[in-house]
Design a protein around this motif. Structure first.
Motif, PDB file in Angstrom:
ATOM      1  N   SER A 185    -100.659  13.522  11.665  1.00  0.00           N
ATOM      2  CA  SER A 185     -99.779  13.754  10.524  1.00  0.00           C
ATOM      3  C   SER A 185    -100.394  14.767   9.552  1.00  0.00           C
ATOM      4  O   SER A 185    -101.592  15.073   9.614  1.00  0.00           O
ATOM      5  CB  SER A 185     -99.503  12.444   9.792  1.00  0.00           C
ATOM      6  OG  SER A 185    -100.689  11.963   9.179  1.00  0.00           O
ATOM      7  N   LYS A 186     -99.562  15.249   8.641  1.00  0.00           N
ATOM      8  CA  LYS A 186    -100.026  16.174   7.609  1.00  0.00           C
ATOM      9  C   LYS A 186    -101.099  15.516   6.752  1.00  0.00           C
ATOM     10  O   LYS A 186    -102.115  16.139   6.419  1.00  0.00           O
ATOM     11  CB  LYS A 186     -98.848  16.617   6.742  1.00  0.00           C
ATOM     12  CG  LYS A 186     -99.240  17.483   5.550  1.00  0.00           C
ATOM     13  CD  LYS A 186     -98.037  17.815   4.703  1.00  0.00           C
ATOM     14  CE  LYS A 186     -98.426  18.587   3.442  1.00  0.00           C
ATOM     15  NZ  LYS A 186     -97.248  18.912   2.597  1.00  0.00           N
ATOM     16  N   GLU A 187    -100.878  14.242   6.392  1.00  0.00           N
ATOM     17  CA  GLU A 187    -101.845  13.533   5.558  1.00  0.00           C
ATOM     18  C   GLU A 187    -103.197  13.412   6.254  1.00  0.00           C
ATOM     19  O   GLU A 187    -104.250  13.540   5.625  1.00  0.00           O
ATOM     20  CB  GLU A 187    -101.303  12.143   5.200  1.00  0.00           C
ATOM     21  CG  GLU A 187    -100.119  12.141   4.257  1.00  0.00           C
ATOM     22  CD  GLU A 187     -98.830  12.622   4.896  1.00  0.00           C
ATOM     23  OE1 GLU A 187     -97.924  13.071   4.167  1.00  0.00           O
ATOM     24  OE2 GLU A 187     -98.729  12.564   6.146  1.00  0.00           O
ATOM     25  N   HIS A 206     -99.650  27.353   4.957  1.00  0.00           N
ATOM     26  CA  HIS A 206     -98.999  26.746   6.120  1.00  0.00           C
ATOM     27  C   HIS A 206    -100.072  26.431   7.161  1.00  0.00           C
ATOM     28  O   HIS A 206    -100.850  27.294   7.551  1.00  0.00           O
ATOM     29  CB  HIS A 206     -97.950  27.667   6.734  1.00  0.00           C
ATOM     30  CG  HIS A 206     -97.298  27.092   7.954  1.00  0.00           C
ATOM     31  ND1 HIS A 206     -96.468  25.993   7.901  1.00  0.00           N
ATOM     32  CD2 HIS A 206     -97.399  27.439   9.266  1.00  0.00           C
ATOM     33  CE1 HIS A 206     -96.063  25.700   9.124  1.00  0.00           C
ATOM     34  NE2 HIS A 206     -96.604  26.557   9.960  1.00  0.00           N
ATOM     35  N   THR A 240    -100.895  19.640  -2.911  1.00  0.00           N
ATOM     36  CA  THR A 240    -100.512  19.489  -1.500  1.00  0.00           C
ATOM     37  C   THR A 240     -99.021  19.653  -1.258  1.00  0.00           C
ATOM     38  O   THR A 240     -98.603  19.829  -0.111  1.00  0.00           O
ATOM     39  CB  THR A 240    -100.967  18.115  -0.988  1.00  0.00           C
ATOM     40  OG1 THR A 240    -100.405  17.093  -1.829  1.00  0.00           O
ATOM     41  CG2 THR A 240    -102.486  18.001  -1.030  1.00  0.00           C
ATOM     42  N   THR A 257     -97.187  23.536   3.732  1.00  0.00           N
ATOM     43  CA  THR A 257     -96.281  23.182   4.828  1.00  0.00           C
ATOM     44  C   THR A 257     -97.104  22.944   6.082  1.00  0.00           C
ATOM     45  O   THR A 257     -98.217  23.455   6.221  1.00  0.00           O
ATOM     46  CB  THR A 257     -95.239  24.283   5.064  1.00  0.00           C
ATOM     47  OG1 THR A 257     -95.927  25.543   5.283  1.00  0.00           O
ATOM     48  CG2 THR A 257     -94.328  24.426   3.865  1.00  0.00           C
ATOM     49  N   TYR A 258     -96.539  22.177   7.013  1.00  0.00           N
ATOM     50  CA  TYR A 258     -97.336  21.713   8.163  1.00  0.00           C
ATOM     51  C   TYR A 258     -96.455  21.599   9.400  1.00  0.00           C
ATOM     52  O   TYR A 258     -95.298  21.170   9.310  1.00  0.00           O
ATOM     53  CB  TYR A 258     -97.961  20.357   7.831  1.00  0.00           C
ATOM     54  CG  TYR A 258     -98.655  19.677   8.990  1.00  0.00           C
ATOM     55  CD1 TYR A 258     -99.887  20.131   9.458  1.00  0.00           C
ATOM     56  CD2 TYR A 258     -98.077  18.581   9.613  1.00  0.00           C
ATOM     57  CE1 TYR A 258    -100.511  19.511  10.512  1.00  0.00           C
ATOM     58  CE2 TYR A 258     -98.704  17.949  10.677  1.00  0.00           C
ATOM     59  CZ  TYR A 258     -99.926  18.419  11.120  1.00  0.00           C
ATOM     60  OH  TYR A 258    -100.549  17.801  12.169  1.00  0.00           O
ATOM     61  N   SER A 259     -96.992  21.974  10.540  1.00  0.00           N
ATOM     62  CA  SER A 259     -96.292  21.787  11.810  1.00  0.00           C
ATOM     63  C   SER A 259     -97.297  21.376  12.873  1.00  0.00           C
ATOM     64  O   SER A 259     -98.438  21.831  12.892  1.00  0.00           O
ATOM     65  CB  SER A 259     -95.559  23.066  12.234  1.00  0.00           C
ATOM     66  OG  SER A 259     -96.479  24.131  12.452  1.00  0.00           O
ATOM     67  N   SER A 260     -96.848  20.473  13.744  1.00  0.00           N
ATOM     68  CA  SER A 260     -97.690  19.936  14.812  1.00  0.00           C
ATOM     69  C   SER A 260     -96.944  20.074  16.125  1.00  0.00           C
ATOM     70  O   SER A 260     -95.765  19.699  16.212  1.00  0.00           O
ATOM     71  CB  SER A 260     -98.031  18.470  14.534  1.00  0.00           C
ATOM     72  OG  SER A 260     -98.475  17.820  15.703  1.00  0.00           O
ATOM     73  N   GLU A 296    -100.818  24.963  10.954  1.00  0.00           N
ATOM     74  CA  GLU A 296    -100.198  24.737  12.265  1.00  0.00           C
ATOM     75  C   GLU A 296    -101.287  24.326  13.259  1.00  0.00           C
ATOM     76  O   GLU A 296    -102.313  25.004  13.379  1.00  0.00           O
ATOM     77  CB  GLU A 296     -99.512  26.012  12.736  1.00  0.00           C
ATOM     78  CG  GLU A 296     -98.768  25.887  14.048  1.00  0.00           C
ATOM     79  CD  GLU A 296     -98.067  27.180  14.439  1.00  0.00           C
ATOM     80  OE1 GLU A 296     -97.428  27.213  15.513  1.00  0.00           O
ATOM     81  OE2 GLU A 296     -98.155  28.151  13.666  1.00  0.00           O
TER      82      GLU A 296
END
Length: 299
Positions: free
Chosen positions: A87-89, A135, A74, A78-81, A137
């Motif tokens: 959250s990413k988790e 990634h 993990t 990468t993560y974007s909101s 999103e």
């Protein structure tokens, strides 16, 4: 014509046989055993070489697997909101991705569809950013208000959902929306919405003033304007519809759903400040008039 036979080689073989005949039985047996032992040593050596090669190949495969598992965890996602609500988790938990998941084996389209079917997510897009990297999103539905039927207090059947700024009804998720527990409750009347179900949209003509009210109220400090506890829009076929709301301090407020929501809120804030300065508590107030605002104070 056949080639001539090698008489020297034939003679050599015959000489060896003659010598073997002259050996005793004991010498012949030990000579045979020595040959067999020599053969076994050769075979054993060949087997050892083969086993070593197999072990090396297995170690190489194991190293490749461990390295692949390490590089595909993990930390390489990468993560974007858009609204920073989920959250990413939480997203990885929804997708079932853990530290042991091999990212290169995942089907991105299936993962996207899994996220898009979540009622709290409006859009999702997953791309592969490298051989072992992803990634994610997403765009969430933002809770602005609680909505529930106006007759829930009478029927005893309270069904509550969220309302987004776009007028969309969507379910409450205790894990994802734990920081939205203090939102105002808008009590809907039967004609306000065709079906009180997730996925339904409330008519803009009905929900636009309420959404504007909630957004404008959120811009104030709670010390100036206490949180709104509940909002009701009574059924009225005239042009002068009214919004009735109750504040966290217990005050009942009447407003209009015309086009001056910000001005009415400003008058309400001034009246509340006036009451605090004079150590009074407002029970009811109508902020529709621009002057001579009707106010009822606690005795």
């Amino acid at each position: 014509m056949s080639p001539p036979q090698n008489r020297y080689r034939q003679q050599s073989r015959q000489n060896v046989r003659e010598l073997e005949k002259k050996l005793s039985l004991k010498d012949r047996v030990f000579s045979l055993l020595a040959f067999l032992r020599g053969s076994r040593r050769v075979v054993k050596g060949i087997i050892i070489v083969i086993l070593v090669l197999l072990c090396l190949q297995g170690a190489k495969m194991l190293f490749s697997y461990v390295f692949s598992s390490y590089s595909n965890n993990t930390r390489h996602i990468t993560y974007s909101s858009a609204s920073d609500i989920i959250s990413k988790e939480q997203v990885l938990e929804l997708l079932g991705i853990t530290e042991e998941t091999t990212l290169s084996m995942l089907h991105l389209e299936e993962l996207e569809n899994k996220l898009r079917h979540q009622p709290s997510i409006a859009a999702a897009h997953i791309t592969q950013t490298g051989n072992n990297s992803l990634h994610i999103e997403i765009e969430e539905h933002v809770p602005l208000l609680f909505v529930e039927p106006a007759d829930s207090a009478i029927t005893g059947r309270t069904t509550r959902y969220y309302l987004s700024p776009e007028g969309l009804i969507f379910p409450i998720d205790a894990k994802l929306h734990e920081k939205f527990n203090n939102l105002p409750v808008w009590r809907l009347h039967a004609p306000d919405v065709e079906k009180f179900l997730p996925g339904q949209r409330i008519s803009p003509a009905i929900c636009t003033p309420i959404i504007q009210l909630a957004k404008e109220a959120n811009a104030y400090d709670p010390a100036e304007l206490p949180n709104i506890r509940s909002i009701e829009l009574p059924i009225d076929n005239t042009e002068r519809w009214e919004i009735n709301m109750r504040l966290e301090n217990g005050a009942s407020v009447t407003m209009s759903n015309l086009h001056d929501i910000p001005a009415q809120l400003s008058r309400l804030v001034k009246a509340l400040e006036h009451a605090r300065v004079h150590h009074k508590k407002i029970l009811r107030i109508n902020v529709v008039p621009e002057i001579n605002i009707p106010v009822v104070y606690e005795q």
